[in-house]
Design a protein around this motif. Structure first.
Motif, PDB file in Angstrom:
ATOM      1  N   PRO A 178       0.760  -1.148   0.075  1.00 17.45           N
ATOM      2  CA  PRO A 178       0.129  -0.021  -0.156  1.00 17.45           C
ATOM      3  C   PRO A 178       0.830   1.308  -0.123  1.00 17.45           C
ATOM      4  O   PRO A 178       1.879   1.270   0.824  1.00 17.45           O
ATOM      5  N   GLY A 179       0.379   2.301  -0.574  1.00 16.00           N
ATOM      6  CA  GLY A 179       1.252   3.511  -0.836  1.00 16.00           C
ATOM      7  C   GLY A 179       1.462   4.310   0.288  1.00 16.00           C
ATOM      8  O   GLY A 179       2.527   5.036   0.320  1.00 16.00           O
ATOM      9  N   GLY A 180       0.484   4.474   1.093  1.00 14.63           N
ATOM     10  CA  GLY A 180       0.265   5.387   2.195  1.00 14.63           C
ATOM     11  C   GLY A 180       1.547   5.182   3.076  1.00 14.63           C
ATOM     12  O   GLY A 180       2.370   6.034   3.232  1.00 14.63           O
ATOM     13  N   PRO A 181       1.536   4.011   3.466  1.00  7.17           N
ATOM     14  CA  PRO A 181       2.584   3.824   4.441  1.00  7.17           C
ATOM     15  C   PRO A 181       4.086   3.916   4.006  1.00  7.17           C
ATOM     16  O   PRO A 181       4.906   4.398   4.501  1.00  7.17           O
ATOM     17  N   ALA A 182       4.141   3.581   2.735  1.00  5.25           N
ATOM     18  CA  ALA A 182       5.622   3.590   2.081  1.00  5.25           C
ATOM     19  C   ALA A 182       5.924   4.847   1.737  1.00  5.25           C
ATOM     20  O   ALA A 182       7.022   5.302   1.928  1.00  5.25           O
ATOM     21  N   LEU A 183       5.018   5.712   1.393  1.00  2.76           N
ATOM     22  CA  LEU A 183       5.083   7.169   1.261  1.00  2.76           C
ATOM     23  C   LEU A 183       5.756   7.788   2.463  1.00  2.76           C
ATOM     24  O   LEU A 183       6.561   8.703   2.609  1.00  2.76           O
ATOM     25  N   SER A 184       4.915   7.640   3.449  1.00  4.46           N
ATOM     26  CA  SER A 184       5.352   8.192   4.976  1.00  4.46           C
ATOM     27  C   SER A 184       6.759   7.787   5.337  1.00  4.46           C
ATOM     28  O   SER A 184       7.579   8.518   5.916  1.00  4.46           O
ATOM     29  N   ARG A 185       7.239   6.492   5.186  1.00  7.25           N
ATOM     30  CA  ARG A 185       8.337   5.976   5.609  1.00  7.25           C
ATOM     31  C   ARG A 185       9.613   6.827   4.599  1.00  7.25           C
ATOM     32  O   ARG A 185      10.467   7.243   5.142  1.00  7.25           O
ATOM     33  N   LEU A 186       9.048   6.895   3.322  1.00  7.09           N
ATOM     34  CA  LEU A 186      10.076   7.734   2.522  1.00  7.09           C
ATOM     35  C   LEU A 186      10.311   9.151   2.747  1.00  7.09           C
ATOM     36  O   LEU A 186      11.530   9.685   2.975  1.00  7.09           O
ATOM     37  N   ALA A 187       9.129   9.788   3.099  1.00  8.73           N
ATOM     38  CA  ALA A 187       9.210  11.151   3.750  1.00  8.73           C
ATOM     39  C   ALA A 187      10.309  11.373   4.781  1.00  8.73           C
ATOM     40  O   ALA A 187      10.467  12.476   4.996  1.00  8.73           O
ATOM     41  N   GLN A 188      10.415  10.472   5.697  1.00  6.59           N
ATOM     42  CA  GLN A 188      11.107  10.805   6.936  1.00  6.59           C
ATOM     43  C   GLN A 188      12.755  11.059   6.319  1.00  6.59           C
ATOM     44  O   GLN A 188      13.443  11.632   7.056  1.00  6.59           O
ATOM     45  N   GLN A 189      12.952  10.817   5.033  1.00  2.00           N
ATOM     46  CA  GLN A 189      14.211  10.870   4.345  1.00  2.00           C
ATOM     47  C   GLN A 189      14.234  12.227   3.634  1.00  2.00           C
ATOM     48  O   GLN A 189      15.478  12.796   3.183  1.00  2.00           O
ATOM     49  N   GLY A 190      13.070  12.761   3.421  1.00  2.00           N
ATOM     50  CA  GLY A 190      13.040  14.036   2.549  1.00  2.00           C
ATOM     51  C   GLY A 190      12.916  15.347   3.418  1.00  2.00           C
ATOM     52  O   GLY A 190      12.899  15.396   4.529  1.00  2.00           O
ATOM     53  N   VAL A 191      12.932  16.552   2.767  1.00  2.00           N
ATOM     54  CA  VAL A 191      12.899  17.790   3.113  1.00  2.00           C
ATOM     55  C   VAL A 191      11.620  18.511   2.583  1.00  2.00           C
ATOM     56  O   VAL A 191      11.432  18.720   1.270  1.00  2.00           O
ATOM     57  N   ALA A 192      10.552  18.739   3.474  1.00  2.00           N
ATOM     58  CA  ALA A 192       9.346  19.038   2.907  1.00  2.00           C
ATOM     59  C   ALA A 192       9.362  20.133   2.119  1.00  2.00           C
ATOM     60  O   ALA A 192       8.451  20.652   1.145  1.00  2.00           O
ATOM     61  N   THR A 193      10.202  21.201   2.339  1.00  2.00           N
ATOM     62  CA  THR A 193      10.433  22.658   2.020  1.00  2.00           C
ATOM     63  C   THR A 193      11.135  22.658   0.730  1.00  2.00           C
ATOM     64  O   THR A 193      11.312  23.656   0.103  1.00  2.00           O
ATOM     65  N   ALA A 194      11.727  21.452   0.127  1.00  2.00           N
ATOM     66  CA  ALA A 194      12.431  21.280  -0.937  1.00  2.00           C
ATOM     67  C   ALA A 194      11.577  21.661  -2.323  1.00  2.00           C
ATOM     68  O   ALA A 194      12.156  21.910  -3.476  1.00  2.00           O
ATOM     69  N   CYS A 195      10.404  21.424  -2.381  1.00  2.00           N
ATOM     70  CA  CYS A 195       9.325  21.845  -3.292  1.00  2.00           C
ATOM     71  C   CYS A 195       8.065  22.087  -2.907  1.00  2.00           C
ATOM     72  O   CYS A 195       7.495  21.616  -1.669  1.00  2.00           O
ATOM     73  N   GLU A 196       7.340  22.996  -3.356  1.00  2.00           N
ATOM     74  CA  GLU A 196       6.255  23.527  -2.920  1.00  2.00           C
ATOM     75  C   GLU A 196       5.170  23.117  -3.606  1.00  2.00           C
ATOM     76  O   GLU A 196       5.141  22.846  -4.873  1.00  2.00           O
TER      77      GLU A 196
END
Length: 350
Positions: A178-196
């Protein structure tokens, strides 16, 4: 009264035992995630067949865990809708067969009512009234809950649900199901402000949502990055995941707080699979603290579809005098599309 509950609306098979006086006694759950991963989403026919394979072994497991036999059960509950028609029929037919064989009443339960009441299985549990944010794979709604069967819709999504936005974005980023949990795990390695990314309807005066534009914005961003440099780098994918999660959480939190202020209530309940998102939990906890309010979540293992919420919703209806325990006809149908308003007190038959 001991109630056994069956949940089979989509891709989880759940069975549970609940006592109307003592609460949850035992529950067991089988997720079909591994089976559906190969196809990138739920295949209805495969889901129905797997429910058939799993539901009786889970029933035996739950009875054994509670130290009970089938003869100790006093009533049967099952998800009658909404959901996948074939999947719903598995749980409904097993529940009605169990009830018929034992001469017991069978109680059809609305799937979303099960989610709405599931945070009451936690400790501490919220008291009525409260505002409920229901965020699951196919539903995003805000409701005022004044009691069992007393639900007022305050706002809902006009297109994609929050869970769909998570899943569709995950697919764009090449993540698994399922995409939701996978996206949340990947998000922990990203910077939310890197793209608007946009926050659709964030400042609208109502309590409605819209997430289809966010998905389109992510798609446009992905195409732009790929055009500029080929395949997305690992960091670009993580940044997009973080930005998407932040956008969804921002909207959910803003609308929830607006609902609290409009109703004047101090208790917020979050239910549904997206309620397991750690970012959302932290954000709502901080926001409610500023309002001198409280936020309640179901236990993490009960955020997804499960039999406990169905058996518990039935127990709550029994205790409130809203369950017909005299109907022994055992004729039934399922409702793949079923408005929650149909089970509210205002819409109930006299």
């Amino acid at each position: 009264m001991i109630i056994i509950g069956f949940e089979s609306s989509c891709d989880e098979t759940g069975v549970a035992l609940v006592c109307t006086e003592r609460g949850l006694l035992a529950h067991a759950l089988h997720s079909q995630v591994a089976m559906h991963q190969e196809y990138g989403g739920v295949v209805p026919e495969l889901a129905s067949r797997d429910h058939i394979r799993r539901i009786l072994p889970l029933t035996r497991e739950v009875l054994a865990a509670a130290g009970m036999a089938a003869g100790d059960v006093d009533a049967v509950a099952y998800t009658a809708g909404p959901g996948l028609a074939g999947a719903l029929l598995v749980g409904a037919s097993v529940a009605q067969s169990f009830a018929w064989a034992r001469g017991l009443p069978a109680i059809p339960i609305h799937h979303l009512e099960g989610h709405l009441l599931s945070p009451l299985l936690a400790s501490p549990r919220p008291g009525f009234p409260f505002v409920a944010l229901l965020v699951s794979g196919g539903h995003t709604q805000i409701m005022r809950v004044d009691g069992v069967g007393a639900y007022q819709l305050l706002g809902e999504t006009l297109d994609d649900a929050a869970g769909e936005a998570f899943d569709k974005t995950a697919k764009l980023l090449g993540l698994g199901y399922p995409g939701g949990p996978a996206l949340s795990r990947l998000a922990q390695q990203g910077v939310a402000t890197a793209c608007e990314l946009p926050r659709p309807m964030l400042h609208s005066p109502d309590l409605d949502f819209s997430f289809s534009g966010l998905k389109t914005a992510v798609m446009t961003r992905v195409k732009s990055l790929e055009k500029a440099g080929g395949r997305l780098s690992a960091q670009q994918r993580a940044d997009l995941a973080a930005a998407t999660e932040a956008a969804i959480v921002d909207v959910l939190a803003a609308k929830s707080i607006k609902a609290m202020k409009q109703t004047g209530l101090k208790r917020l309940v979050v239910a549904g699979g997206v309620g397991a998102n750690s970012h959302l939990r932290a954000r709502l906890g901080q926001a409610m603290a500023k309002l001198n309010g409280e936020v309640f979540f179901p236990p993490l293992d009960l955020c997804t579809d499960n039999g406990a919420m169905i058996a518990f919703a039935a127990a709550m209806r029994v205790n409130a005098g809203l369950a017909d325990l005299s109907d022994m006809r055992h004729a039934f149908t399922v409702k793949p599309r079923w408005a929650l308003a149909d089970v509210c007190l205002s819409a109930a038959a006299p």
